[in-house]
Design a protein around this motif. Structure first.
Motif, PDB file in Angstrom:
ATOM      1  N   LEU A  63       0.572  -0.865   0.140  1.00 47.10           N
ATOM      2  CA  LEU A  63      -0.166   0.056  -0.227  1.00 47.10           C
ATOM      3  C   LEU A  63       0.592   1.460  -0.074  1.00 47.10           C
ATOM      4  CD1 LEU A  63      -2.402  -1.012   2.489  1.00 47.10           C
ATOM      5  CD2 LEU A  63      -3.307  -0.678   0.206  1.00 47.10           C
ATOM      6  N   PHE A  64       1.891   1.318   0.729  1.00 49.42           N
ATOM      7  CA  PHE A  64       2.866   2.514   0.355  1.00 49.42           C
ATOM      8  C   PHE A  64       3.631   2.680  -0.524  1.00 49.42           C
ATOM      9  CE2 PHE A  64       3.678   1.690   5.506  1.00 49.42           C
ATOM     10  CZ  PHE A  64       2.848   1.899   5.764  1.00 49.42           C
ATOM     11  N   GLU A  65       3.405   1.381  -1.592  1.00 50.80           N
ATOM     12  CA  GLU A  65       4.209   1.769  -2.810  1.00 50.80           C
ATOM     13  C   GLU A  65       3.069   2.387  -3.382  1.00 50.80           C
ATOM     14  OE1 GLU A  65       4.979  -2.734  -3.893  1.00 50.80           O
ATOM     15  OE2 GLU A  65       7.184  -2.432  -2.287  1.00 50.80           O
ATOM     16  N   ARG A  66       1.873   2.110  -3.528  1.00 48.58           N
ATOM     17  CA  ARG A  66       0.768   2.526  -4.044  1.00 48.58           C
ATOM     18  C   ARG A  66       0.610   3.915  -4.163  1.00 48.58           C
ATOM     19  NH1 ARG A  66      -0.168   0.526  -8.571  1.00 48.58           N
ATOM     20  NH2 ARG A  66      -2.842   0.642  -8.965  1.00 48.58           N
ATOM     21  N   THR A  67       1.588   4.590  -2.740  1.00 51.96           N
ATOM     22  CA  THR A  67       1.159   6.146  -2.641  1.00 51.96           C
ATOM     23  C   THR A  67       2.330   6.938  -2.987  1.00 51.96           C
ATOM     24  OG1 THR A  67       2.441   5.718  -1.184  1.00 51.96           O
ATOM     25  CG2 THR A  67       0.195   5.785  -0.053  1.00 51.96           C
ATOM     26  N   ALA A  68       3.762   5.964  -3.798  1.00 51.24           N
ATOM     27  CA  ALA A  68       4.271   6.851  -4.377  1.00 51.24           C
ATOM     28  C   ALA A  68       4.278   6.738  -5.857  1.00 51.24           C
ATOM     29  CB  ALA A  68       5.817   5.306  -4.642  1.00 51.24           C
ATOM     30  N   ASN A  69       3.123   7.125  -5.980  1.00 48.83           N
ATOM     31  CA  ASN A  69       2.665   6.914  -8.043  1.00 48.83           C
ATOM     32  C   ASN A  69       1.876   8.773  -8.230  1.00 48.83           C
ATOM     33  OD1 ASN A  69       0.660   6.622 -10.172  1.00 48.83           O
ATOM     34  ND2 ASN A  69       0.553   4.450  -9.590  1.00 48.83           N
ATOM     35  N   GLY A  70       2.581   9.024  -8.799  1.00 52.45           N
ATOM     36  CA  GLY A  70       2.149   9.942  -9.356  1.00 52.45           C
ATOM     37  C   GLY A  70       0.681  10.736 -10.184  1.00 52.45           C
ATOM     38  N   SER A  71      -0.225   9.281 -10.593  1.00 54.00           N
ATOM     39  CA  SER A  71      -1.111   9.759 -10.150  1.00 54.00           C
ATOM     40  C   SER A  71      -2.036  10.002  -8.644  1.00 54.00           C
ATOM     41  CB  SER A  71      -2.337   8.757 -10.737  1.00 54.00           C
ATOM     42  OG  SER A  71      -3.711   8.810 -10.643  1.00 54.00           O
ATOM     43  N   TRP A  72      -3.584  11.200  -8.644  1.00 53.41           N
ATOM     44  CA  TRP A  72      -3.617  11.228  -7.598  1.00 53.41           C
ATOM     45  C   TRP A  72      -4.971  10.318  -7.104  1.00 53.41           C
ATOM     46  CZ3 TRP A  72      -9.204  11.805  -6.190  1.00 53.41           C
ATOM     47  CH2 TRP A  72      -9.278  12.664  -7.500  1.00 53.41           C
ATOM     48  N   VAL A  73      -5.391   9.810  -7.822  1.00 52.17           N
ATOM     49  CA  VAL A  73      -6.631   8.980  -7.946  1.00 52.17           C
ATOM     50  C   VAL A  73      -5.774   7.866  -7.187  1.00 52.17           C
ATOM     51  CG1 VAL A  73      -8.387   7.829  -9.166  1.00 52.17           C
ATOM     52  CG2 VAL A  73      -7.735   9.465  -9.838  1.00 52.17           C
ATOM     53  N   ASN A 108       4.286  17.340   0.465  1.00 50.49           N
ATOM     54  CA  ASN A 108       4.406  17.673  -1.015  1.00 50.49           C
ATOM     55  C   ASN A 108       4.133  16.594  -1.923  1.00 50.49           C
ATOM     56  OD1 ASN A 108       6.269  19.262   1.058  1.00 50.49           O
ATOM     57  ND2 ASN A 108       7.787  17.703   1.332  1.00 50.49           N
ATOM     58  N   PHE A 109       3.480  16.050  -1.677  1.00 47.70           N
ATOM     59  CA  PHE A 109       2.464  15.676  -2.640  1.00 47.70           C
ATOM     60  C   PHE A 109       1.639  16.338  -3.586  1.00 47.70           C
ATOM     61  CE2 PHE A 109      -0.860  13.436  -5.246  1.00 47.70           C
ATOM     62  CZ  PHE A 109      -0.413  13.010  -5.760  1.00 47.70           C
ATOM     63  N   LEU A 110       1.874  16.215  -5.257  1.00 46.37           N
ATOM     64  CA  LEU A 110       0.900  17.186  -6.367  1.00 46.37           C
ATOM     65  C   LEU A 110       1.301  16.488  -7.294  1.00 46.37           C
ATOM     66  CD1 LEU A 110      -0.091  20.889  -6.224  1.00 46.37           C
ATOM     67  CD2 LEU A 110       1.791  20.666  -7.598  1.00 46.37           C
ATOM     68  N   ASP A 111       0.249  16.612  -8.349  1.00 45.33           N
ATOM     69  CA  ASP A 111       0.010  15.792  -9.050  1.00 45.33           C
ATOM     70  C   ASP A 111      -0.308  16.911 -10.260  1.00 45.33           C
ATOM     71  OD1 ASP A 111      -1.016  14.540 -11.427  1.00 45.33           O
ATOM     72  OD2 ASP A 111      -2.856  12.927 -10.867  1.00 45.33           O
ATOM     73  N   LYS A 112       0.156  17.675 -11.269  1.00 47.07           N
ATOM     74  CA  LYS A 112       0.509  18.403 -12.105  1.00 47.07           C
ATOM     75  C   LYS A 112      -0.009  17.951 -13.555  1.00 47.07           C
ATOM     76  CE  LYS A 112       4.230  20.726 -10.534  1.00 47.07           C
ATOM     77  NZ  LYS A 112       5.022  22.036 -10.239  1.00 47.07           N
ATOM     78  N   GLY A 113      -0.545  16.529 -13.419  1.00 43.76           N
ATOM     79  CA  GLY A 113      -1.047  15.993 -14.500  1.00 43.76           C
ATOM     80  C   GLY A 113      -2.411  15.896 -15.026  1.00 43.76           C
TER      81      GLY A 113
END
Length: 472
Positions: A63-73, A108-113
């Motif tokens: 689950l922690f690894e999935r939070t490293a994804n760039g997509s906010w979803v 500091n998470f931010l999804d600009k895409g």
């Protein structure tokens, strides 16, 4: 963005190849689909937390690894899945999270895409801080405030003064982190954030119920406390009143986004006269000149305040009971569906094999000795039947297969493994006075030899003759 992405399908396929069903379920629960995690995936992961052979650290790390994804979803759904397991999974899961030094580092998470990336990233940062605070609270007190026993004999109502003064600030910090999510109805615009908000709503009710009972216990002990304890207790009560006001605003948002008004508890504040009584008592302990209340007036004010807070607690208890009833109904519906599915499967099996008995319905008692012997008897000729193995050995040399019709002493019962080749029913004619064992006249053999018995032959040649294979 709708449906699973190509990346989701590839990741799920990779976990299928490696045989990691746990990682595959996490991937399925945290896809790029603009909706909350599917119930079937969450139920599977909850069941995994109850299995002793499941690696809880591996589940959490996935689950922690999935939070490293760039997509906010994906990140938001990973937080939702984690929160769901903390609420409904086995306690081993939250115990492991509490044992870690760090959990989610998403400040500091931010999804600009994505178009919604900026707004949703804000709520992801707030949500992750609450989950971190929830795990920290468990580490400090070794209990989940949303699951503890409540009521007159509950944990918070029976807690000693010293421990109570240390525990209430911990509840307050967790509640502050929850209320800092601070979403308005216009920002709850998709299925992902709505799912997370619903989990926060349920936590807020249970968390404040524990907070409320702790404050009731605090007020009942207040006039018997020492000066320093009274000072701490008064500060806690003032903050409690402020949190109650903020929670009321949070519940209004819940009502505006579709949560039924009957599911929202009523918050009844204590009368303002109580705060005045508490302040006057502390002032008298500090030696300040103040108007001293009579014991009867103080007892009446305290009783009225406790009664008001108890009414609020009762409202929260009704919400818990309603949720338990809904969960029970869902479980009964699931069991009924499984029962109906099983009956349909049995019906299909029965209809597909008319006139015969399904192997699954046979018990061990139904297999008797007669059935075992029938395996060695000459089968009836059918299009798909196996060849007659008992006669294949003699078919190689037909001149040496005797049919002795004048020897009644030879047993031809169907219960004998030697009955097939020597019975007169196989229709093979041969010279009448010929024996394939020593080439002596049959009459002499019959006169000098007792009746044959299956016990006179060793088991190894018997099996070789029946199977049509040479023992060599």
């Amino acid at each position: 963005m709708s449906g699973q992405s190509i990346t989701d399908r590839i990741t799920a396929a990779q976990h299928s190849v490696t045989g990691s069903a746990l990682a595959k379920a996490v991937c399925k629960a945290t896809t790029h689909e603009m909706m909350g995690p599917k119930k079937k995936h969450l139920d599977y992961l909850i069941q995994c937390t109850n299995e002793m052979n499941v690696n809880i650290p591996q589940l959490a790390d996935t689950l922690f690894e999935r939070t490293a994804n760039g997509s906010w979803v994906v990140v938001f759904k990973a937080l939702i899945t984690t929160h769901h397991l903390m609420m409904y999974g086995n306690e081993r899961f939250i115990q492991y999270l509490a044992s870690r030094n760090t959990l989610f580092n998403l400040n500091n998470f931010l999804d600009k895409g994505a178009m919604q990336g900026y707004d949703m990233s804000t709520f992801i940062r707030r949500y992750s801080r609450y989950l971190n605070e929830k795990a920290l609270s468990y580490r400090l007190v070794a209990v989940d405030f949303t699951k503890m026993k409540r009521g007159i004999d509950g944990v918070m109502r029976t807690m000693a003064t010293e421990k109570l003064l240390k525990t209430l600030p911990i509840i307050q910090n967790q509640l502050d982190a929850l209320l800092d999510f601070d979403a308005n109805p216009n920002e709850l615009t998709n299925g992902v954030i709505n799912t997370g908000f619903m989990l926060l709503f349920k936590d807020s009710i249970r968390l404040f119920a524990a907070y409320n009972e702790g404050v009731i216990n605090l007020l009942e002990k207040y006039f018997d406390m020492k000066k320093n304890q009274c000072k701490e207790a008064l500060d806690i009560y003032r903050k409690f009143l402020a949190r109650m006001t903020k929670l009321a605003e949070f519940l209004k948002v819940a009502e505006q986004v579709g949560i039924d008004q009957g599911d929202i508890p009523d918050l009844t504040q204590a009368p303002s006269s109580l705060l005045e009584a508490l302040e006057q008592h502390l002032a008298s302990l500090e030696g300040k000149k103040t108007k001293e209340l009579s014991a009867a007036s103080r007892a009446s004010t305290l009783s009225s305040a406790v009664s008001s807070l108890a009414t609020t607690g009762l409202s929260f208890s009704k919400m818990d009971e309603k949720e338990r009833q809904l969960a029970l109904e869902e479980e009964q519906a699931r069991l009924q569906a499984l029962k109906e599915q099983r009956l349909r499967e049995i019906s299909v099996v029965s209809s597909s094999t008319p006139g015969s008995t399904s192997p699954s319905t046979l018990s061990g008692k139904s297999v008797n000795a007669t059935s075992a012997v029938d395996l060695f008897s000459t089968p009836a000729p059918t299009t798909n039947s196996m060849p007659n193995l008992t006669s294949d050995l003699f078919d190689l040399q037909p001149a040496f297969v005797p049919t002795v019709q004048s020897t009644p002493a030879i047993a031809t019962s169907t219960n004998s493994t030697w009955g097939g080749p020597f019975s007169s029913s196989n229709g093979v004619s041969s010279p009448p006075h010929l024996d394939i064992f020593d080439m002596q006249p049959v009459e002499e053999v019959v006169k000098s030899t007792p009746a044959y018995s299956t016990a006179s032959f060793p088991s190894k040649p018997t099996m070789g003759l029946v199977s049509g294979k040479s023992s060599f």
